[in-house]
Design a protein around this motif. Structure first.
Motif, mmCIF file in Angstrom:
data_model
loop_
_atom_site.group_PDB
_atom_site.id
_atom_site.type_symbol
_atom_site.label_atom_id
_atom_site.label_comp_id
_atom_site.label_asym_id
_atom_site.label_seq_id
_atom_site.Cartn_x
_atom_site.Cartn_y
_atom_site.Cartn_z
ATOM 1 N N ASP A 43 6.213 -35.049 -95.695
ATOM 2 C CA ASP A 43 7.411 -34.878 -94.877
ATOM 3 C C ASP A 43 7.670 -36.114 -94.026
ATOM 4 O O ASP A 43 6.819 -36.539 -93.230
ATOM 5 N N GLY A 44 8.849 -36.705 -94.210
ATOM 6 C CA GLY A 44 9.253 -37.857 -93.426
ATOM 7 C C GLY A 44 8.669 -39.187 -93.871
ATOM 8 O O GLY A 44 8.945 -40.216 -93.251
ATOM 9 N N ALA A 76 9.076 -38.318 -108.304
ATOM 10 C CA ALA A 76 9.870 -38.794 -107.170
ATOM 11 C C ALA A 76 10.697 -37.669 -106.564
ATOM 12 O O ALA A 76 10.754 -37.496 -105.339
ATOM 13 N N VAL A 77 11.332 -36.876 -107.412
ATOM 14 C CA VAL A 77 12.171 -35.785 -106.913
ATOM 15 C C VAL A 77 11.308 -34.669 -106.313
ATOM 16 O O VAL A 77 11.669 -34.079 -105.292
ATOM 17 N N ARG A 78 10.165 -34.392 -106.921
ATOM 18 C CA ARG A 78 9.281 -33.368 -106.327
ATOM 19 C C ARG A 78 8.861 -33.778 -104.919
ATOM 20 O O ARG A 78 8.756 -32.927 -104.020
ATOM 21 N N LEU A 79 8.618 -35.055 -104.696
ATOM 22 C CA LEU A 79 8.238 -35.517 -103.364
ATOM 23 C C LEU A 79 9.393 -35.389 -102.380
ATOM 24 O O LEU A 79 9.205 -35.009 -101.226
ATOM 25 N N GLU A 105 8.005 -29.080 -99.543
ATOM 26 C CA GLU A 105 8.225 -28.131 -98.451
ATOM 27 C C GLU A 105 8.287 -28.843 -97.105
ATOM 28 O O GLU A 105 7.727 -29.910 -96.918
ATOM 29 N N ALA A 106 8.978 -28.213 -96.169
ATOM 30 C CA ALA A 106 9.110 -28.723 -94.793
ATOM 31 C C ALA A 106 9.871 -30.030 -94.725
ATOM 32 O O ALA A 106 9.639 -30.852 -93.842
ATOM 33 N N GLY A 107 10.780 -30.242 -95.658
ATOM 34 C CA GLY A 107 11.690 -31.384 -95.531
ATOM 35 C C GLY A 107 11.531 -32.459 -96.570
ATOM 36 O O GLY A 107 12.479 -33.170 -96.893
ATOM 37 N N HIS A 122 18.901 -37.724 -106.856
ATOM 38 C CA HIS A 122 18.599 -36.996 -105.623
ATOM 39 C C HIS A 122 19.045 -37.881 -104.462
ATOM 40 O O HIS A 122 18.881 -39.105 -104.509
ATOM 41 N N PRO A 123 19.601 -37.305 -103.393
ATOM 42 C CA PRO A 123 20.130 -38.137 -102.302
ATOM 43 C C PRO A 123 19.085 -38.995 -101.595
ATOM 44 O O PRO A 123 19.438 -40.016 -100.994
ATOM 45 N N ARG A 124 17.799 -38.604 -101.655
ATOM 46 C CA ARG A 124 16.782 -39.405 -100.972
ATOM 47 C C ARG A 124 15.903 -40.191 -101.960
ATOM 48 O O ARG A 124 14.859 -40.723 -101.574
ATOM 49 N N VAL A 125 16.347 -40.253 -103.206
ATOM 50 C CA VAL A 125 15.610 -41.010 -104.219
ATOM 51 C C VAL A 125 16.511 -42.090 -104.803
ATOM 52 O O VAL A 125 17.655 -41.820 -105.168
#
Length: 235
Positions: A43-44, A58-61, A65-67, A88-91
């Motif tokens: 997370d983060g 990458a997408v699983r990370l 859970e928890a963000g 994914h928006p963060r990948v």
């Protein structure tokens, strides 16, 4: 042709994707759950995925859970694999050879790699770069083919285990070069570059898994995978 470049060969890529789709490999039953068990809380975190392929890890990370991870950069040499990478928006993804890929010093919290580093010729040099990219106390978690698999078999017996270097095998009708390193070499290399070992695993299929997936039976006889979780020194 380097092993990673094979994934840009249409016939080879078709065979590989069929293997994954039909779950005839080691990923779903062994590697993915073992990797999940070794990862720190992401997370983060800022994460680099070396040899990301189509972006599954990458997408699983990013969706953990928890963000999930704050950002994940997936790196792969294959244009064909990256063209199919999961959005994914963060990948984000970058095409690069792991032999010369670079990042700023102390810029990431976690480096992961799933079944890709046995394609890298100079493991020592790569580990040095990974150590430089990580912040103090950063994590390096990876899986590779087990050394008892990359070492050659002669008349059904493991042979030449101590002789490290390239090994050519045939996969989907194509020659593939992977690099054999002993277990001791892999672990000692990490320690030389300031990593402490957090976990070392050699996952084997259970009897229930073999019953459900008979192709896994041979992997009850010797470990097919090596997974390592290592942490960089705090300072």
């Amino acid at each position: 042709m380097r092993g990673v470049d094979l994934y840009d060969d249409p016939a080879f890529l078709t065979g590989y994707r069929e293997l994954r789709r039909e779950k005839r490999g080691l990923n779903d039953e062994l590697e993915i759950p073992a990797m999940a068990g070794l990862l720190p809380a992401v997370d983060g975190l800022r994460v680099i995925d070396l040899g990301c392929g189509e972006g599954g890890l990458a997408v699983r990370l990013a969706e953990a859970e928890a963000g999930g991870a704050a950002e994940v950069l997936g790196v792969d040499a294959s244009a064909a694999m990256l063209a199919r990478a999961v959005a994914h928006p963060r990948v984000r993804y970058q095409r690069a050879d792991l032999a010369d890929f670079e990042l700023p010093a102390a810029s990431v919290d976690l480096v992961v790699s799933s079944l890709a580093l046995h394609y890298v010729e100079d493991f020592e040099e790569l580990v040095g770069r990974v150590a430089a990219w990580l912040v103090p106390s950063g994590w390096f978690v990876f899986s590779v083919e087990h050394p008892v698999v990359t070492a050659p078999l002669v008349e059904g017996t493991l042979d030449d285990y101590a002789d490290e270097g390239p090994r050519q095998r045939t996969w989907f009708g194509r020659p593939v070069v992977k690099y054999h390193r002993t277990l001791a070499t892999t672990l000692a290399t990490l320690q030389r570059h300031g990593f402490s070992l957090q976990a070392v695993q050699e996952p084997l299929p259970t009897e229930a898994q073999v019953a459900a997936h008979p192709h896994l039976a041979i992997h009850r006889r010797r470990p097919p995978l090596l997974l390592v979780s290592a942490r960089l020194a705090a300072n």
